[in-house]
Design a protein around this motif. Structure first.
Motif, PDB file in Angstrom:
ATOM      1  N   ALA A  96       0.812  -1.222   0.000  1.00 16.21           N
ATOM      2  CA  ALA A  96       0.000   0.000   0.000  1.00 16.21           C
ATOM      3  C   ALA A  96       0.846   1.272   0.000  1.00 16.21           C
ATOM      4  N   VAL A  97       1.975   1.253   0.702  1.00 18.86           N
ATOM      5  CA  VAL A  97       2.837   2.442   0.726  1.00 18.86           C
ATOM      6  C   VAL A  97       3.496   2.642  -0.629  1.00 18.86           C
TER       7      VAL A  97
ATOM      8  N   PRO B 211      -4.054   2.338   9.464  1.00 15.44           N
ATOM      9  CA  PRO B 211      -4.811   1.274   8.803  1.00 15.44           C
ATOM     10  C   PRO B 211      -3.964   0.023   8.597  1.00 15.44           C
ATOM     11  N   GLU B 212      -4.638  -1.124   8.592  1.00 11.08           N
ATOM     12  CA  GLU B 212      -3.937  -2.402   8.491  1.00 11.08           C
ATOM     13  C   GLU B 212      -3.101  -2.508   7.220  1.00 11.08           C
ATOM     14  N   LYS B 213      -3.582  -1.936   6.120  1.00 11.52           N
ATOM     15  CA  LYS B 213      -2.830  -2.070   4.862  1.00 11.52           C
ATOM     16  C   LYS B 213      -1.452  -1.418   4.962  1.00 11.52           C
TER      17      LYS B 213
ATOM     18  N   ALA C  25       0.630  -5.070  16.841  1.00  8.56           N
ATOM     19  CA  ALA C  25      -0.564  -4.693  17.593  1.00  8.56           C
ATOM     20  C   ALA C  25      -0.564  -3.197  17.893  1.00  8.56           C
ATOM     21  N   GLU C  26       0.587  -2.657  18.259  1.00  3.44           N
ATOM     22  CA  GLU C  26       0.677  -1.229  18.565  1.00  3.44           C
ATOM     23  C   GLU C  26       0.455  -0.391  17.322  1.00  3.44           C
ATOM     24  N   MET C  27       1.047  -0.795  16.207  1.00  6.94           N
ATOM     25  CA  MET C  27       0.892  -0.044  14.961  1.00  6.94           C
ATOM     26  C   MET C  27      -0.544  -0.056  14.467  1.00  6.94           C
ATOM     27  N   LEU C  28      -1.243  -1.178  14.690  1.00  5.42           N
ATOM     28  CA  LEU C  28      -2.638  -1.267  14.246  1.00  5.42           C
ATOM     29  C   LEU C  28      -3.545  -0.302  14.998  1.00  5.42           C
ATOM     30  N   ARG C  29      -3.116   0.121  16.166  1.00  4.71           N
ATOM     31  CA  ARG C  29      -3.905   1.105  16.917  1.00  4.71           C
ATOM     32  C   ARG C  29      -3.746   2.504  16.349  1.00  4.71           C
TER      33      ARG C  29
ATOM     34  N   VAL D 104       0.227  -1.047   7.921  1.00  2.00           N
ATOM     35  CA  VAL D 104       0.990  -1.915   8.823  1.00  2.00           C
ATOM     36  C   VAL D 104       1.563  -3.087   8.036  1.00  2.00           C
ATOM     37  N   ASP D 105       0.742  -3.686   7.196  1.00  2.00           N
ATOM     38  CA  ASP D 105       1.212  -4.786   6.348  1.00  2.00           C
ATOM     39  C   ASP D 105       2.380  -4.328   5.468  1.00  2.00           C
ATOM     40  N   ALA D 106       2.284  -3.110   4.971  1.00  2.00           N
ATOM     41  CA  ALA D 106       3.332  -2.585   4.094  1.00  2.00           C
ATOM     42  C   ALA D 106       4.655  -2.472   4.836  1.00  2.00           C
ATOM     43  N   PHE D 107       4.630  -1.941   6.060  1.00  2.62           N
ATOM     44  CA  PHE D 107       5.870  -1.782   6.822  1.00  2.62           C
ATOM     45  C   PHE D 107       6.451  -3.132   7.240  1.00  2.62           C
ATOM     46  N   PHE D 108       5.600  -4.088   7.530  1.00  5.55           N
ATOM     47  CA  PHE D 108       6.101  -5.427   7.849  1.00  5.55           C
ATOM     48  C   PHE D 108       6.689  -6.093   6.597  1.00  5.55           C
ATOM     49  N   ASP D 109       6.120  -5.797   5.448  1.00  8.02           N
ATOM     50  CA  ASP D 109       6.691  -6.282   4.201  1.00  8.02           C
ATOM     51  C   ASP D 109       8.089  -5.689   3.995  1.00  8.02           C
ATOM     52  N   PHE D 110       8.233  -4.393   4.281  1.00 10.55           N
ATOM     53  CA  PHE D 110       9.528  -3.732   4.135  1.00 10.55           C
ATOM     54  C   PHE D 110      10.574  -4.298   5.089  1.00 10.55           C
ATOM     55  N   TYR D 111      10.220  -4.300   6.389  1.00  5.29           N
ATOM     56  CA  TYR D 111      11.245  -4.452   7.426  1.00  5.29           C
ATOM     57  C   TYR D 111      11.292  -5.827   8.097  1.00  5.29           C
ATOM     58  N   VAL D 112      10.265  -6.650   7.898  1.00  4.95           N
ATOM     59  CA  VAL D 112      10.293  -8.017   8.428  1.00  4.95           C
ATOM     60  C   VAL D 112      10.528  -8.998   7.279  1.00  4.95           C
ATOM     61  N   ALA D 113       9.739  -8.875   6.219  1.00 10.20           N
ATOM     62  CA  ALA D 113       9.968  -9.722   5.049  1.00 10.20           C
ATOM     63  C   ALA D 113      11.226  -9.311   4.292  1.00 10.20           C
ATOM     64  N   GLY D 114      11.630  -8.029   4.477  1.00 13.09           N
ATOM     65  CA  GLY D 114      12.880  -7.573   3.868  1.00 13.09           C
ATOM     66  C   GLY D 114      12.776  -7.147   2.425  1.00 13.09           C
ATOM     67  N   SER D 115      11.589  -6.675   2.001  1.00 13.61           N
ATOM     68  CA  SER D 115      11.429  -6.284   0.602  1.00 13.61           C
ATOM     69  C   SER D 115      12.100  -4.949   0.274  1.00 13.61           C
ATOM     70  N   LEU D 116      12.449  -4.171   1.301  1.00  7.08           N
ATOM     71  CA  LEU D 116      13.046  -2.847   1.092  1.00  7.08           C
ATOM     72  C   LEU D 116      14.394  -2.780   1.781  1.00  7.08           C
ATOM     73  N   ASP D 117      15.414  -2.408   1.033  1.00  2.00           N
ATOM     74  CA  ASP D 117      16.757  -2.234   1.590  1.00  2.00           C
ATOM     75  C   ASP D 117      17.099  -0.747   1.599  1.00  2.00           C
ATOM     76  N   GLU D 118      17.031  -0.137   2.781  1.00  2.00           N
ATOM     77  CA  GLU D 118      17.376   1.278   2.916  1.00  2.00           C
ATOM     78  C   GLU D 118      18.754   1.465   3.548  1.00  2.00           C
ATOM     79  N   SER D 119      19.566   0.417   3.511  1.00  2.00           N
ATOM     80  CA  SER D 119      20.916   0.527   4.058  1.00  2.00           C
ATOM     81  C   SER D 119      21.903   1.091   3.039  1.00  2.00           C
ATOM     82  N   VAL D 120      21.511   1.110   1.770  1.00  2.00           N
ATOM     83  CA  VAL D 120      22.401   1.583   0.711  1.00  2.00           C
ATOM     84  C   VAL D 120      22.621   3.087   0.850  1.00  2.00           C
ATOM     85  N   VAL D 121      23.870   3.513   0.753  1.00  2.00           N
ATOM     86  CA  VAL D 121      24.233   4.927   0.849  1.00  2.00           C
ATOM     87  C   VAL D 121      24.512   5.466  -0.551  1.00  2.00           C
TER      88      VAL D 121
END
Length: 276
Positions: free
Chosen positions: A105-106, A228-230, A221-225, A232-249
């Protein structure tokens, strides 16, 4: 005249300040009017990006536009901008737009905004920053309560960037030749995990601070408060599933502005009073 949307936000205020410092006439869009400490010489107007017709007066005489993503009326706003005589739009996007993943979603709202800008018929520049140093302000309530910060995604390194550096790149893109039709990927000077940022902040503040890594289920749970869930899902996709690498300089801030990006320590020192 340059119109800056989202002028009270982390990036918009820096864009307005950089343009004003360069002596450019700036009109700033802010729902609540001029904020406290507004840059001298900036004209503040009101309007709603979801209702492009409310921006017609603000667009009069404007040649350059700084635009935020994520609004339903983006295509209509760009059409209105073209009719008003706007020549160049700089869009704030994000690193995840590069993926082309419309299921996130993001990423989706950034990709859609980029598509609208590219198809608008106006000259364009897209700025894709990594995570903001100013996100560290989220820790203020915990730091006022004690010396432990509980933070999600503790293992994720991000080359966080000072919003002032984003603002400087946007301003240069609007004022200098050579930026039209380009995508600027902007980052800070080094990848930092939350514990790294907290360690640096502790040194600036002269405090003994400790990071407590928040488990993913608790973080979700905290983020869902709060969103919107979509998303939260997006950020978990980025940072838990690892779909986004923002370590590159990248070297973009230096390449565009002629100076290196600010370090997190410099940012923390400039904003130390906010954490006191």
């Amino acid at each position: 005249m340059i119109l800056v949307t989202g002028a009270t936000g982390n990036v918009g205020r820096e864009v307005a300040a950089a343009l004003a410092a360069a002596g450019e006439p700036v009109r700033a869009l802010a729902r609540g009017g001029a904020p406290a400490g507004a840059p001298h010489g900036v004209e503040y107007v009101t309007g709603d990006l979801n209702k492009p017709e409310t921006l017609t007066p603000a667009l009069q005489g404007v040649r350059g536009l700084f635009l935020l993503p994520g609004y339903e009326g983006t295509a209509e706003l760009l059409a209105e901008a073209g009719r008003a005589g706007v020549e160049h739009v700089v869009l704030l996007s994000g690193a995840s737009a590069e993926s082309g993943d419309l299921s996130n979603a993001v990423s989706r709202y950034m990709i859609e905004a980029e598509t609208a800008v590219r198809e608008s018929g106006l000259a364009w520049t897209i700025v894709r920053p990594s995570g903001f140093m100013s996100n560290t302000f989220e820790w203020i309530p915990q730091l006022k309560a004690g010396d432990v910060v509980r933070a999600p995604f503790a293992g994720v390194p991000i080359a966080v960037i000072d919003p002032a550096d984003i603002g400087a790149v946007v301003a240069a893109s609007l004022l200098q030749d050579g930026h039209r039709g380009r995508v600027h990927r902007v980052t800070g000077p080094e990848p930092l995990r939350p514990a790294d940022r907290l360690r640096i902040l502790a040194g600036v503040l002269g405090r003994d601070l400790r990071l407590d890594a928040q488990p993913d289920d608790e973080a979700r749970a905290e983020m869902l408060r709060n969103m919107p869930e979509k998303y939260v899902d997006a950020f978990f996709d980025f940072y838990v599933a690892g779909s986004l690498d923002e370590s590159v300089v990248t070297t973009t801030v230096r390449d565009v502005t002629g100076r290196p990006p600010r370090t997190f320590e410099q940012w923390a020192a400039a904003h130390a009073a906010s954490f006191a």
